[in-house]
Enzyme design. Sequence first.
Site, PDB file in Angstrom:
ATOM      1  CB  ILE A 157      -2.208   7.776  -6.123  1.00 15.44           C
ATOM      2  CG1 ILE A 157      -1.225   8.579  -6.541  1.00 15.44           C
ATOM      3  CG2 ILE A 157      -1.430   6.814  -5.007  1.00 15.44           C
ATOM      4  CD1 ILE A 157      -0.642   9.490  -5.218  1.00 15.44           C
ATOM      5  CB  CYS A 158      -4.108   3.325  -4.967  1.00  8.51           C
ATOM      6  SG  CYS A 158      -4.997   1.924  -4.211  1.00  8.51           S
TER       7      CYS A 158
END
Length: 376
Positions: A157-158
């Site tokens: 994520i990210c």
Amino acid sequence: MRKSVLIWGAAAVATLGMAGFGGWMISLPSGTRAANAPLVPQAEADAMLASLRPTKRERPLVAVIGINDATETTDYLVPTGILRRADVADVMMLATRPGPVQLYPALKVEPDATITEFDANHPDGADYVPAMSRDDDPAALAWLRSQAEKGAKIIGICAGAKVVGASGLLDGRRATTHWYYLSEMLRRSPTIEYVADRRMVSDGNVATTTGITASMPMMLTLIEAIAGRIKAEAAARDLGLERWDARHASAAFKLTRPFATTVLANQVALWNRDELGIRVEPRMDEVSLALVADVWSRTYRSSVTIFSTSTDVVETRSGIRVMPDQVRVNWPEGRRASTFPDRKPADALDQALEAIAGRYGHPTTNVVAMQLEYPR
């Protein structure tokens, strides 16, 4: 996105600006061009769902890993909160070593177990591992590789995509990440094939996303893969989201002159700083808490302190154990940040951004949204 993005304003922009590098600032684009997010072919969306479907357990086990002193607030709390409230999997919050997890830019929480304890109790590994943290922690990188070897699907994520890349799990694969870290990720892992205009990308047993707010559509996609469209629609309504597909306009997110000048102006205004308080209470919405604490900590004008009436750990709606920073009965009038308890999390995020615009102006709101890679 970790604290390094927050430091960037002080270390890079201020240094370059004050050292006479005006040309550097002028050389930045004056803004981001208007860009439409292209539609994602249905076949691509179907392929992503197929790649995320559980293969190990009927009720999957999700292990959310964090480093005790270097984990992003929303990357750790938002996936946990969304998946637990959807009740489609067992979700554990892990840390690389014993003790609390200090999140950045705000909040401290108690994890459920260490990665060592998890391995002892679940020798066959997890079904899914959302990864986010510093990309130079040997224990975290080794654990990700071991989980992938045991058949877990890894979700970066990210900036977590950098972590997955550093572990070698993205070599030769299609991927994306937060706009600020893209060049670094590709420089360190040159065989990665970057996919533009996608908020999330899946290749084999690895999925990656763009910026911080992409954790919401990524988790809804995972819920749909595990339990079907109807369950995902219910979870989306609970969050206040109308859609969660992979559409994204990558060209809208980049380092620009307005971003840099706003950060510099806010950073040098040392006399005008706010310490805002957020009161944590039992059963409060942890997704809204994480989002609101995160955005107010990214203005370069304000910081967030979590307070409670006692030192006791406060358990949120989905069982996340938050440790208050201070013991206070109340916080001074005008310096409290609301989590908008009467609103759904996506609405709370928008309301917090509007509150930032009212307090500091729209340029600062744009700086925050750019850091979140949030398509408003």
